[in-house]
Design a protein around this motif. Structure first.
Motif, short mmCIF file in Angstrom:
data_model
loop_
_atom_site.label_atom_id
_atom_site.label_comp_id
_atom_site.label_asym_id
_atom_site.label_seq_id
_atom_site.Cartn_x
_atom_site.Cartn_y
_atom_site.Cartn_z
N UNK A 71 0.82 -1.21 0.00
CA UNK A 71 0.00 0.00 0.00
C UNK A 71 0.86 1.26 0.00
N UNK A 72 2.14 1.08 0.28
CA UNK A 72 3.05 2.22 0.25
C UNK A 72 3.20 2.84 -1.12
N UNK A 73 2.74 2.14 -2.16
CA UNK A 73 2.82 2.69 -3.52
C UNK A 73 1.72 3.72 -3.78
N UNK A 74 0.74 3.77 -2.89
CA UNK A 74 -0.42 4.63 -3.11
C UNK A 74 -0.20 5.99 -2.46
N UNK A 75 -0.58 7.05 -3.20
CA UNK A 75 -0.44 8.42 -2.70
C UNK A 75 -1.75 9.16 -2.81
N UNK A 76 -1.84 10.30 -2.15
CA UNK A 76 -3.08 11.05 -2.09
C UNK A 76 -3.55 11.52 -3.46
N UNK A 77 -2.62 11.72 -4.39
CA UNK A 77 -3.01 12.21 -5.72
C UNK A 77 -3.31 11.08 -6.70
N UNK A 78 -3.40 9.83 -6.19
CA UNK A 78 -3.73 8.69 -7.02
C UNK A 78 -5.23 8.39 -6.96
N UNK A 79 -5.67 7.51 -7.85
CA UNK A 79 -7.04 6.99 -7.82
C UNK A 79 -6.95 5.47 -7.74
N UNK A 80 -7.69 4.87 -6.82
CA UNK A 80 -7.77 3.41 -6.74
C UNK A 80 -8.96 2.95 -7.56
N UNK A 81 -8.71 2.13 -8.58
CA UNK A 81 -9.78 1.54 -9.38
C UNK A 81 -9.96 0.11 -8.89
N UNK A 82 -11.03 -0.13 -8.12
CA UNK A 82 -11.23 -1.41 -7.45
C UNK A 82 -12.25 -2.26 -8.22
N UNK A 83 -11.90 -3.55 -8.42
CA UNK A 83 -12.76 -4.46 -9.17
C UNK A 83 -13.22 -5.60 -8.28
N UNK A 84 -14.54 -5.77 -8.17
CA UNK A 84 -15.10 -6.90 -7.44
C UNK A 84 -16.56 -7.01 -7.80
N UNK A 85 -16.96 -8.16 -8.34
CA UNK A 85 -18.36 -8.33 -8.72
C UNK A 85 -19.27 -8.31 -7.49
N UNK A 86 -18.90 -9.08 -6.48
CA UNK A 86 -19.73 -9.15 -5.28
C UNK A 86 -19.61 -7.89 -4.43
N UNK A 87 -18.46 -7.23 -4.52
CA UNK A 87 -18.23 -6.07 -3.66
C UNK A 87 -17.96 -6.45 -2.23
N UNK A 88 -17.75 -7.74 -1.98
CA UNK A 88 -17.52 -8.22 -0.61
C UNK A 88 -16.19 -8.96 -0.50
N UNK A 89 -15.30 -8.77 -1.45
CA UNK A 89 -14.00 -9.44 -1.41
C UNK A 89 -13.22 -8.95 -0.20
N UNK A 90 -12.95 -9.86 0.71
CA UNK A 90 -12.37 -9.49 2.01
C UNK A 90 -11.04 -8.78 1.87
#
Length: 339
Positions: free
Chosen positions: A95-114
């Motif tokens: 997660x250290x690769x993520x910065x405030x000026x980034x966007x996380x594009x999250x993929x999950x059909x169920x939306x419940x992927x732990x």
């Protein structure tokens, strides 16, 4: 046995073929339904990526993660900085690769992927925005996202409705649409595309003509006022000879072209007196040209469509700066490959 009998498909093969067609049909119908479902959430996602000063970090688990890697590659190749983040690795330091000026594009059909849900609180703390591609606006992932692209409750195409198939096809289609619409909005051009694809078949097709053409110093260039005889005897150049003379007016702009075929026609028709006439009388006036910004694919199409062997390259003042010879193009033709 007749040829018709030999072409009969055994029943078992027929069933397999029918099943394969049905799977493709189900996925195709799901995509058509998705076309109607796409709404303002997609527009918001496009704008979020356009406004992103950092990178798009694509994240997904399992099959959704594999689709995410393809979306990452498509974003990168169309001008949007993008990296893939595996959610299981993310909770162990990536997660250290993520910065405030980034966007996380999250993929999950169920939306419940732990594994994916585990990182969202930290992503929010970092300050990065979350765009999700998921089945419903009411699942855990969607409720924690800033923007949601809902693909709907889709039935998987496998016989048991379990193996990710229809849902991953839908995610991939949305990812492609997102990447390509963002690229369009940024004014991404074939020249930009070529910069990111220097190798393979695509790289060859997108090479600029300036890398392929014979430069001006190697060309036979003469005035339209000179005689055919003067041009033929006075425009010799060292090295490989081109099959055309480029003819310019008093402003050095391209006025016409005279090829070896034109000379042959003069001799075949016994118009020997034409050799001492101004070449402008027998040249092909206002020939087809390309600008320096053209690419190899454009040149191949022109040569094939117009059935010509030489194509002058001109600048904005229509002054000749090079010549494309079909024999040179053949050497640059891309070999069929995976890209």
């Amino acid at each position: 046995m007749s040829s018709a009998a030999q072409r009969l498909i055994p029943f078992s093969q027929f069933e397999r073929l029918r099943s394969g067609r049905e799977i493709i049909r189900q996925e195709a119908e799901a995509l058509l339904d998705l076309v109607k479902r796409l709404d303002t959430g997609f527009c918001l996602a496009v704008q979020t990526l356009l406004d992103c000063p950092g990178s798009v970090i694509v994240c997904g688990m399992g099959k959704a993660g594999l689709i995410g890697q393809k979306i990452t590659a498509t974003l990168s190749s169309t001008g949007t900085r993008s990296h893939f983040l595996h959610p299981a690795e993310a909770v162990h330091g990536d997660l250290g690769c993520l910065h405030a000026n980034d966007v996380l594009l999250a993929l999950s059909n169920s939306g419940e992927t732990e594994e994916l849900l585990q990182i969202l609180a930290t992503v929010k703390e970092i300050g990065a925005k979350i765009v999700s591609i998921t089945g419903s606006e009411q699942n855990s992932l969607a409720l924690r996202s800033d923007v949601v692209i809902e693909i709907g409750r889709l039935r998987e195409a496998c016989p048991w409705g379990l193996a990710p198939s229809t849902t991953t096809t839908a995610m991939l289609a949305v990812g492609d649409a997102l990447a390509l619409v963002v690229a369009q909005a940024r004014g991404f051009s074939p020249a930009h595309f070529a910069r990111f694809h220097p190798g393979g078949s695509l790289g060859q097709k997108l090479k600029p003509v300036t890398e392929i053409m014979r430069p001006r110093e190697q060309l036979r260039i003469a005035s339209v006022h000179a005689s055919v005889r003067e041009v033929i005897t006075g425009t010799a150049r060292p090295g490989r000879r081109t099959g055309a003379v480029l003819l310019v007016d008093d402003d050095q702009a391209l006025a016409g072209i005279f090829t070896d075929s034109d000379l042959a026609r003069l001799l075949e028709t016994r118009r020997d007196n034409g050799l001492d006439e101004p070449i402008g009388h027998v040249m092909t006036a206002n020939p087809l040209t390309v600008r320096a910004g053209a690419v190899l694919a454009d040149v191949i199409d022109l040569l094939a469509e117009r059935k010509i062997s030489e194509l002058p390259v001109v600048n904005e003042d229509r002054q000749p700066i090079g010549l494309i010879d079909i024999t040179d193009v053949i050497g640059w033709l891309p070999k069929e490959s995976g890209e």
